[in-house]
Design an enzyme around this catalytic site. Structure first.
Site, PDB file in Angstrom:
ATOM      1  N   TYR A   1      -9.942 -23.281  29.468  1.00  0.00           N
ATOM      2  CA  TYR A   1      -9.742 -22.269  28.427  1.00  0.00           C
ATOM      3  C   TYR A   1      -8.300 -21.774  28.574  1.00  0.00           C
ATOM      4  O   TYR A   1      -7.990 -20.903  29.376  1.00  0.00           O
ATOM      5  CB  TYR A   1     -10.755 -21.130  28.587  1.00  0.00           C
ATOM      6  CG  TYR A   1     -10.600 -20.002  27.603  1.00  0.00           C
ATOM      7  CD1 TYR A   1     -10.208 -20.239  26.284  1.00  0.00           C
ATOM      8  CD2 TYR A   1     -10.866 -18.693  27.980  1.00  0.00           C
ATOM      9  CE1 TYR A   1     -10.073 -19.191  25.383  1.00  0.00           C
ATOM     10  CE2 TYR A   1     -10.738 -17.640  27.087  1.00  0.00           C
ATOM     11  CZ  TYR A   1     -10.343 -17.896  25.792  1.00  0.00           C
ATOM     12  OH  TYR A   1     -10.200 -16.861  24.903  1.00  0.00           O
TER      13      TYR A   1
ATOM     14  N   ASP B   1     -11.054 -25.214  24.853  1.00  0.00           N
ATOM     15  CA  ASP B   1     -10.243 -24.489  23.885  1.00  0.00           C
ATOM     16  C   ASP B   1      -8.828 -24.448  24.459  1.00  0.00           C
ATOM     17  O   ASP B   1      -8.529 -23.640  25.336  1.00  0.00           O
ATOM     18  CB  ASP B   1     -10.810 -23.084  23.692  1.00  0.00           C
ATOM     19  CG  ASP B   1      -9.943 -22.208  22.803  1.00  0.00           C
ATOM     20  OD1 ASP B   1      -8.909 -22.703  22.285  1.00  0.00           O
ATOM     21  OD2 ASP B   1     -10.281 -21.026  22.628  1.00  0.00           O
TER      22      ASP B   1
ATOM     23  N   HIS C   1     -15.887 -20.360  17.048  1.00  0.00           N
ATOM     24  CA  HIS C   1     -15.613 -21.780  17.267  1.00  0.00           C
ATOM     25  C   HIS C   1     -16.892 -22.562  17.012  1.00  0.00           C
ATOM     26  O   HIS C   1     -18.003 -22.014  17.100  1.00  0.00           O
ATOM     27  CB  HIS C   1     -15.188 -22.060  18.716  1.00  0.00           C
ATOM     28  CG  HIS C   1     -13.914 -21.426  19.134  1.00  0.00           C
ATOM     29  ND1 HIS C   1     -12.773 -22.161  19.418  1.00  0.00           N
ATOM     30  CD2 HIS C   1     -13.590 -20.120  19.376  1.00  0.00           C
ATOM     31  CE1 HIS C   1     -11.807 -21.337  19.791  1.00  0.00           C
ATOM     32  NE2 HIS C   1     -12.273 -20.107  19.779  1.00  0.00           N
TER      33      HIS C   1
END
EC number: 3.1.11.2
Length: 249
Positions: free
Chosen positions: A105, A142, A240
């Site tokens: 992330y 991500d 998302h």
């Protein structure tokens, strides 16, 4: 082997919005989660048939990663062994016999790019970490960057914004130039209008004004084993949606 990656924007909230149903529907061998926003013990995240590994931020309710896997890894590593980066729970690496699976992330550069300088250091240190590993890599998560103009709805309006700054895009180019493949673009180089994140504002998801910032990236030596890469735009529960990779390993 099927892998899934999903930024859930809070696992406790997502559990109330159908996370387990989506988890079962996607039926992954390895399921990676970003932005868990939880500490150990704050929710029951065990799922039958899977080992799970959680890396929480020191700061409560912030960041964090989680991996579910049907196969038990040889080793599990949390962070990249750098104190300045390992306080926010952003990285988990699973080592298997012939490859690594890593979920990431990436730090957001934030409004007015106020965290861009730190982000640049993170990118350099993360690439150094990846290159130190001695087996092929499957990286997902991500990564907080839309690499090319095709990867977001409004590239011109966002040129100097977090996630589409020249500096962040250049770091993604640098990563890929070191022997890595963006699996979705490898299979679908010209597909437009398929995104993995939409702002909660301005009915962005309804209008499909999105960004593709969630990725599966693999070592170049694995490219011939890539079978499918998808972006599951119909799955709700977060800002998302999940992305998937099916690979012949």
């Amino acid at each position: 082997m099927k892998l899934v990656s999903w930024n859930v924007n809070g696992i406790r909230a997502c559990l109330q919005k159908g996370f387990l149903e989506s988890f079962k529907q996607l039926d992954a061998d390895i399921f990676c989660v970003q932005e868990t926003k939880m500490q150990e013990g704050q929710a029951d995240i065990a799922i039958e048939g899977y080992y799970h590994y959680l890396n929480s931020a020191v700061k409560k309710g912030y960041s964090g990663t989680l991996i579910y896997t049907k196969r038990k890894p040889i080793h599990v590593f949390y962070g990249m062994n750098k104190e300045e980066h390992d306080q926010e729970g952003r990285l988990i690496s699973l080592e298997f016999e012939d490859y690594y699976v890593i979920t990431c992330y990436t730090p957001n550069s934030q409004n007015e790019l106020k965290r861009l300088d730190y982000r640049q250091v993170w990118e350099d240190d993360f690439l150094e970490y990846l290159l130190s590993l001695d087996k092929p890599i499957i990286l997902c998560g991500d990564l907080n960057v839309a690499h090319q103009e095709i990867d977001l709805k409004n590239p011109k309006a966002n040129r100097k914004n977090a996630g589409f700054s020249d500096e962040e895009r250049a770091k993604m180019t640098q990563l890929l130039s070191h022997g890595f493949i963006d699996t979705y673009r490898y299979l679908y180089p010209d597909v437009e209008g398929v995104y993995s994140w939409w702002s909660y504002r301005f009915k962005a998801r309804e209008k499909n004004a999105g960004w593709r910032i969630d990725y599966f990236i693999v070592s170049d030596c694995l490219k011939d084993k890539i079978q499918e890469a998808t972006i599951e735009t119909t799955i709700m529960g977060s800002d998302h949606c999940p992305v998937t990779l099916t690979i012949g390993l």
